[in-house]
Design a protein around this motif. Structure first.
Motif, PDB file in Angstrom:
ATOM      1  N   ASP A 112     -24.139 -25.676  20.624  1.00  0.00           N
ATOM      2  CA  ASP A 112     -23.449 -26.175  21.813  1.00  0.00           C
ATOM      3  C   ASP A 112     -21.974 -26.259  21.473  1.00  0.00           C
ATOM      4  OD1 ASP A 112     -22.531 -27.422  24.083  1.00  0.00           O
ATOM      5  OD2 ASP A 112     -23.375 -29.379  23.579  1.00  0.00           O
ATOM      6  N   ARG A 113     -21.182 -25.398  22.079  1.00  0.00           N
ATOM      7  CA  ARG A 113     -19.759 -25.314  21.715  1.00  0.00           C
ATOM      8  C   ARG A 113     -18.845 -25.996  22.730  1.00  0.00           C
ATOM      9  NH1 ARG A 113     -21.622 -19.833  22.518  1.00  0.00           N
ATOM     10  NH2 ARG A 113     -20.768 -18.999  24.443  1.00  0.00           N
ATOM     11  N   SER A 114     -19.414 -26.792  23.654  1.00  0.00           N
ATOM     12  CA  SER A 114     -18.580 -27.495  24.625  1.00  0.00           C
ATOM     13  C   SER A 114     -17.653 -28.459  23.890  1.00  0.00           C
ATOM     14  CB  SER A 114     -19.448 -28.245  25.638  1.00  0.00           C
ATOM     15  OG  SER A 114     -20.296 -29.154  24.974  1.00  0.00           O
ATOM     16  N   GLY A 115     -16.380 -28.398  24.205  1.00  0.00           N
ATOM     17  CA  GLY A 115     -15.380 -29.237  23.577  1.00  0.00           C
ATOM     18  C   GLY A 115     -14.851 -28.709  22.257  1.00  0.00           C
ATOM     19  N   LEU A 116     -15.460 -27.642  21.738  1.00  0.00           N
ATOM     20  CA  LEU A 116     -15.018 -27.091  20.462  1.00  0.00           C
ATOM     21  C   LEU A 116     -14.020 -25.953  20.623  1.00  0.00           C
ATOM     22  CD1 LEU A 116     -18.388 -26.960  18.480  1.00  0.00           C
ATOM     23  CD2 LEU A 116     -16.659 -28.769  18.497  1.00  0.00           C
ATOM     24  N   VAL A 117     -14.141 -25.202  21.746  1.00  0.00           N
ATOM     25  CA  VAL A 117     -13.304 -24.028  21.964  1.00  0.00           C
ATOM     26  C   VAL A 117     -12.232 -24.357  23.000  1.00  0.00           C
ATOM     27  CG1 VAL A 117     -13.276 -21.580  22.607  1.00  0.00           C
ATOM     28  CG2 VAL A 117     -15.293 -22.546  21.472  1.00  0.00           C
ATOM     29  N   SER A 118     -10.961 -24.128  22.665  1.00  0.00           N
ATOM     30  CA  SER A 118      -9.847 -24.389  23.572  1.00  0.00           C
ATOM     31  C   SER A 118      -9.763 -23.292  24.634  1.00  0.00           C
ATOM     32  CB  SER A 118      -8.539 -24.458  22.792  1.00  0.00           C
ATOM     33  OG  SER A 118      -8.237 -23.195  22.228  1.00  0.00           O
ATOM     34  N   GLU A 119      -8.882 -23.476  25.617  1.00  0.00           N
ATOM     35  CA  GLU A 119      -8.727 -22.493  26.695  1.00  0.00           C
ATOM     36  C   GLU A 119      -8.302 -21.127  26.170  1.00  0.00           C
ATOM     37  OE1 GLU A 119      -6.351 -23.759  30.002  1.00  0.00           O
ATOM     38  OE2 GLU A 119      -7.400 -25.681  30.147  1.00  0.00           O
ATOM     39  N   ASP A 120      -7.554 -21.101  25.071  1.00  0.00           N
ATOM     40  CA  ASP A 120      -7.123 -19.815  24.508  1.00  0.00           C
ATOM     41  C   ASP A 120      -8.119 -19.258  23.487  1.00  0.00           C
ATOM     42  OD1 ASP A 120      -6.582 -21.653  22.513  1.00  0.00           O
ATOM     43  OD2 ASP A 120      -4.538 -20.964  22.138  1.00  0.00           O
TER      44      ASP A 120
END
Length: 130
Positions: free
Chosen positions: A10-18
């Motif tokens: 679950d990568r929610s909150g781990l990957v920024s918009e870029d």
């Protein structure tokens, strides 16, 4: 590894918009800082990593057929080995070096193919984020 189940995180909150790591990447075992925020790109690439262990023997040294591990898909891709705060490398296993924590030597937390000098993969499943 055919037939191996691919593990996704679950990568929610781990990957920024870029597409970069939004949080600090840490060793699961000792908490040592591996990467600062914004230093790696999220990448989906299926890679087999041997089971986690403290460095006693080189992962894969038992022979390819007897190595237990996991097929992992979600990784942080780092294009410069000097971007790491703290990482160690195993001896060559074929044309691969595995990434380990330089402090506690647990790993592998990632993978580097010697054919591609600018691709270092850190498995999201093998590290913690804060």
């Amino acid at each position: 590894m055919e037939g191996a189940e691919v593990i996704e995180v679950d990568r929610s909150g781990l990957v920024s918009e870029d597409g970069k790591n939004a949080k600090t990447v840490l060793c699961q075992r000792c908490g040592s800082k591996v990467l600062c925020p914004g230093m790696a790109l999220f990448a989906e690439k299926e890679l087999f990593l041997p089971a986690m262990m403290k460095k006693r023997s080189t992962p894969g040294s038992l022979g390819e057929g007897s190595v237990s591990g996991e097929q992992l898909k979600d990784h942080w891709l780092v294009d410069d080995m000097y971007a790491f705060e703290n990482v160690g490398f195993t001896k060559d296993v074929g044309n691969v070096k595995y990434l380990i924590c330089a402090d506690c030597e647990v790993g592998p937390i990632g993978w580097h193919c010697l054919d591609d000098k600018k691709s270092f993969y850190v498995a999201l499943e093998r590290v913690k984020h804060e």
